[in-house]
Design an enzyme around this catalytic site. Structure first.
Site, PDB file in Angstrom:
ATOM      1  CG  ASP A  52     -85.711 -23.320  56.733  1.00 44.31           C
ATOM      2  OD1 ASP A  52     -86.526 -22.936  55.859  1.00 44.31           O
ATOM      3  OD2 ASP A  52     -86.226 -23.869  58.132  1.00 44.31           O
TER       4      ASP A  52
ATOM      5  CD  GLU B 229     -89.020 -19.976  53.858  1.00 47.53           C
ATOM      6  OE1 GLU B 229     -89.312 -20.795  53.023  1.00 47.53           O
ATOM      7  OE2 GLU B 229     -89.006 -20.285  54.540  1.00 47.53           O
TER       8      GLU B 229
END
Length: 529
Positions: free
Chosen positions: A271, A302
């Site tokens: 993340d 990400e």
């Protein structure tokens, strides 16, 4: 512009490597026993909840259906304890609590208990599906207590600009995890573990909101190994973790090994890596891969930017160890859905990771962050949703990720026709989307491609359109495409509507079509049933 190019050059100089980017080739995209087309499913939306059972139990019950659809990987939401029972997990509190300890007013997480998670992963393995965990390593939230320390207030829009001299503040930086009592990890966090690069959004003592960098003569300040947005994008939210701290590194490494062994998962979704020191993160991924049996562990990051040059600089920085969600491709899909017939479909793959570096591209249409009303809202409308899925599921490039919100009924973003069509496309990927790829991108409103098949699969032809539906000139416009001489004298039939048929000439050519603003998947008639 000079700052941007300077940033790219610093990354390239720091991570120069002779290895060509092809992260996906070095990872397991599903169980080794599964030799079919791999595909990932993101098994949650932002507000996911099941009315009758925990989310982990819901996953367990759906595993046989997912296996039948051809899913080889399932990406789960953050499985650890958040700041409240309803926290999604991106408000990370305790990575070591998977729904086992009474903390933050609950034993279970939003998603369920630790035992339910382990059981769901076990069932997934039995059905040939790998589980991917969401790793939130950038920050912590929901501290147990405050403490006083020196900090420098900085401009939230330019974190390199200090707004005043060092001052004493009281911040939420004490994490004792009282409910866990030191089980699994004895580490207790305080401001020393957030010092170099901490950003706090609340001064408890003066009740002043802001971004504060903890002040210390022994530390240089923000990490330089992050992007240059807002001057320095080290800080995102909460208490920003100092990844240069040896105790932090040791604990996060230990957690990676423990959580994979404990749950049976096989890899991670990383993340918000824009905000994490990339040297630390590369070392962390390499540590995971050094563990016994983990050499091909899956990792996808990400990095949210539609700028493919910036994304490719990070591909190079991670030296083939991490794949990346193809945000530029998603942005193309979003723009195509917004612009409708004004969008030139011939450019749909341009300036994307899929086009420039397909071996590093995890393709997707939408996710929990792109939903309407969310922080990265960029929803692909129903007018282009299935066309986008056809482009990622049937071309055989990159590694596609399907979104739960498009496949399962939910109150946030479900559309019945999209879910129905998506299941047709998943079936086509499983049965037909094999062999050499040939593109036919000649018309701005109609593009197509063919898959030639292999010894076990018949192949297919696909036509995608964004033509205006009320223009008779575009009614069932055909694209002449070749499906291989082996299909000469046969017929192809449509997957999305009965009655369509294309005759294949002696050279393997056929005039394949779809209705304006739609798509069509054509498969050999003798293999369609």
């Amino acid at each position: 512009m000079n700052i941007f190019h300077g940033f790219l050059q610093r990354i390239q100089n720091a991570f120069a490597t002779t290895r060509g980017p092809n992260a996906l080739a070095g990872m397991d995209l599903g169980p080794k026993t599964n030799t079919e087309n791999p595909v990932m499913l993101q098994f949650f939306t932002w507000e996911s909840a099941h009315p009758d059972m925990s989310w982990w139990k819901h996953l367990e019950t759906e595993i046989p259906v997912l296996a039948e659809l051809g899913i080889t990987q399932v990406w789960l939401p953050p499985a650890f304890k958040a700041t409240s029972q309803n926290g999604q997990g991106y408000d990370a509190y305790d990575l070591w609590d998977l729904g086992e300890f009474d903390q933050k007013g609950t034993i279970r997480t939003r998603w369920g208990t630790k035992d339910e998670l382990i059981q769901a992963v076990k069932v997934a393995k039995q059905h040939g599906i790998d589980i991917i965990l969401d790793a939130v390593l950038n920050h912590k939230m929901g501290a147990d207590a405050t403490e006083s320390f020196a900090a420098v207030p900085v401009d939230p829009s330019d974190r390199l600009a200090e707004l005043g001299p060092p001052m004493r503040i009281e911040g939420w930086t004490v994490f004792n995890f009282p409910g866990r009592g030191g089980k699994y990890s004895s580490m207790r966090w305080n401001h020393k573990h957030f010092t170099v690069e901490i950003g706090l959004d609340w001064d408890h003592q003066t009740k002043t909101q802001g971004v504060y960098r903890i002040f210390s003569d022994t530390h240089p300040g923000w990490s330089r190994n992050v992007v240059d947005e807002l001057g320095n994008y080290d800080y995102l939210l909460g208490a920003d973790i100092d990844h240069s701290n040896p105790e932090v590194q040791k604990d996060l490494n230990a957690w990676a090994a423990w959580v994979l062994d404990t749950t049976g998962a096989t890899g991670f979704r990383l993340d918000a890596i824009k905000h994490i020191d990339r040297k630390f993160l590369l070392g962390w991924v390499r540590y995971v891969r050094s563990l016994p049996g983990r050499a091909r562990s899956f990792a996808v990051a990400e990095f949210w930017s539609p700028n493919v040059k910036l994304l490719q600089s990070y591909v190079q920085a991670f030296q083939g160890q991490v794949s990346f969600f193809d945000v530029p491709l998603h942005d193309n899909f979003h723009q195509a859905s917004k612009q409708g017939p004004d969008y030139d479909l011939r450019s749909i793959l341009c300036a994307t990771l899929l086009k420039n570096s397909p071996g590093d591209s995890v393709t997707f249409v939408d996710n929990h962050d792109t939903q309407i009303g969310q922080s990265l809202e960029s929803w692909v409308d129903v007018n282009f949703k299935l066309q986008a899925y056809a482009l990622i599921l049937l071309r055989g490039e990159g590694h596609p990720c399907v979104f739960y919100g498009d496949l399962y009924p939910n109150h946030e973003c479900y559309h019945e026709s999209v879910a129905h069509g998506l299941r047709i496309l998943l079936n086509a990927r499983k049965r037909f989307a094999f062999g050499a790829l040939k593109d036919y991108f000649q018309d701005r409103h109609y593009i197509g491609f063919t898959r030639m098949g292999d010894s076990d699969h018949a192949g297919c032809a696909v036509v995608v359109s964004n033509a205006p539906k009320d223009n008779p000139r575009h009614s069932q416009l055909g694209i002449r495409m070749n499906v291989g001489a082996s299909h000469a004298g046969t017929s192809f039939v449509s997957s999305f509507k009965t009655g369509g048929r294309v005759e294949i000439s002696s050279g393997g050519w056929g005039a394949f079509w779809c209705e304006p603003g739609s798509l069509q998947v054509w498969v050999p008639a003798d293999s369609a049933s």
